[in-house]
Design a protein around this motif. Structure first.
Motif, short mmCIF file in Angstrom:
data_model
loop_
_atom_site.label_atom_id
_atom_site.label_comp_id
_atom_site.label_asym_id
_atom_site.label_seq_id
_atom_site.Cartn_x
_atom_site.Cartn_y
_atom_site.Cartn_z
N GLU A 1 -13.20 -7.84 0.45
CA GLU A 1 -13.40 -6.73 1.39
C GLU A 1 -12.07 -6.01 1.62
OE1 GLU A 1 -14.94 -8.19 5.06
OE2 GLU A 1 -16.67 -9.15 4.12
N VAL A 2 -12.15 -4.77 2.03
CA VAL A 2 -10.95 -4.01 2.38
C VAL A 2 -10.46 -4.51 3.74
CG1 VAL A 2 -10.02 -1.72 2.87
CG2 VAL A 2 -11.76 -2.00 1.09
N PRO A 3 -9.18 -4.89 3.84
CA PRO A 3 -8.68 -5.40 5.12
C PRO A 3 -8.54 -4.30 6.17
CG PRO A 3 -6.92 -5.32 3.49
CD PRO A 3 -8.17 -4.95 2.79
N THR A 4 -8.78 -4.67 7.41
CA THR A 4 -8.58 -3.74 8.53
C THR A 4 -7.10 -3.75 8.92
OG1 THR A 4 -8.92 -5.46 10.19
CG2 THR A 4 -10.89 -4.27 9.41
N ASP A 5 -6.73 -2.87 9.84
CA ASP A 5 -5.35 -2.85 10.32
C ASP A 5 -4.97 -4.19 10.95
OD1 ASP A 5 -4.93 -0.28 9.43
OD2 ASP A 5 -5.29 0.64 11.39
N ALA A 6 -5.89 -4.78 11.69
CA ALA A 6 -5.63 -6.09 12.30
C ALA A 6 -5.43 -7.15 11.22
CB ALA A 6 -6.78 -6.48 13.23
N ASP A 7 -6.22 -7.09 10.17
CA ASP A 7 -6.07 -8.04 9.07
C ASP A 7 -4.71 -7.88 8.39
OD1 ASP A 7 -8.65 -9.08 9.43
OD2 ASP A 7 -9.54 -7.60 8.05
N LEU A 8 -4.28 -6.63 8.22
CA LEU A 8 -2.98 -6.37 7.59
C LEU A 8 -1.84 -6.90 8.44
CD1 LEU A 8 -3.57 -2.76 6.23
CD2 LEU A 8 -3.45 -4.89 4.91
N ARG A 9 -1.95 -6.73 9.77
CA ARG A 9 -0.92 -7.28 10.67
C ARG A 9 -0.90 -8.80 10.60
NH1 ARG A 9 -2.72 -3.00 13.78
NH2 ARG A 9 -4.13 -4.31 14.99
N GLN A 10 -2.07 -9.40 10.50
CA GLN A 10 -2.16 -10.86 10.39
C GLN A 10 -1.55 -11.33 9.07
OE1 GLN A 10 -6.15 -12.36 10.59
NE2 GLN A 10 -5.48 -14.47 10.81
N MET A 11 -1.82 -10.60 7.99
CA MET A 11 -1.23 -10.96 6.69
C MET A 11 0.29 -10.81 6.72
SD MET A 11 -3.77 -9.73 3.66
CE MET A 11 -4.48 -8.24 4.35
N GLU A 12 0.78 -9.76 7.37
CA GLU A 12 2.22 -9.56 7.48
C GLU A 12 2.87 -10.71 8.26
OE1 GLU A 12 5.50 -6.24 8.88
OE2 GLU A 12 3.40 -5.95 9.39
N ALA A 13 2.22 -11.15 9.32
CA ALA A 13 2.73 -12.28 10.09
C ALA A 13 2.76 -13.55 9.24
CB ALA A 13 1.88 -12.50 11.34
N GLU A 14 1.74 -13.74 8.42
CA GLU A 14 1.69 -14.91 7.53
C GLU A 14 2.81 -14.84 6.48
OE1 GLU A 14 0.54 -18.50 5.81
OE2 GLU A 14 0.13 -17.64 7.77
N VAL A 15 3.05 -13.66 5.94
CA VAL A 15 4.14 -13.50 4.97
C VAL A 15 5.47 -13.85 5.63
CG1 VAL A 15 5.47 -11.80 3.65
CG2 VAL A 15 2.97 -11.81 3.51
#
Length: 76
Positions: free
Chosen positions: A39-53
């Motif tokens: 699925e295409v990530p939402t803005d919240a998903d992108l922020r969560q991925m950035e935090a994980e990185v």
């Protein structure tokens, strides 16, 4: 302060850190896509991925430091 063409430890460390960030970012993105059926990530998903990185990059900090130090010392 004069311009120096010498490869400093800070330069070496920054290069290693950016390489690790790129690898970790790719891994986190792929994991997320697999877990969410591409699925295409939402803005919240992108922020969560950035935090994980950032978290994984912090976990790898010592390894990055040691690799950069070894590379820098080999160039001396």
């Amino acid at each position: 302060m004069e311009h120096s063409d010498e490869w400093t430890f800070a330069d070496c460390f920054h290069a290693q850190k950016e390489l690790y960030r790129a690898i970790i970012s790719a891994a986190v993105s792929i994991r997320w896509m697999i877990e969410h059926d591409f699925e295409v990530p939402t803005d919240a998903d992108l922020r969560q991925m950035e935090a994980e990185v950032n978290r994984e990059l912090c976990d790898a900090w010592v390894e990055i430091y040691v690799l950069a130090l070894r590379e820098w010392l080999d160039g001396q």
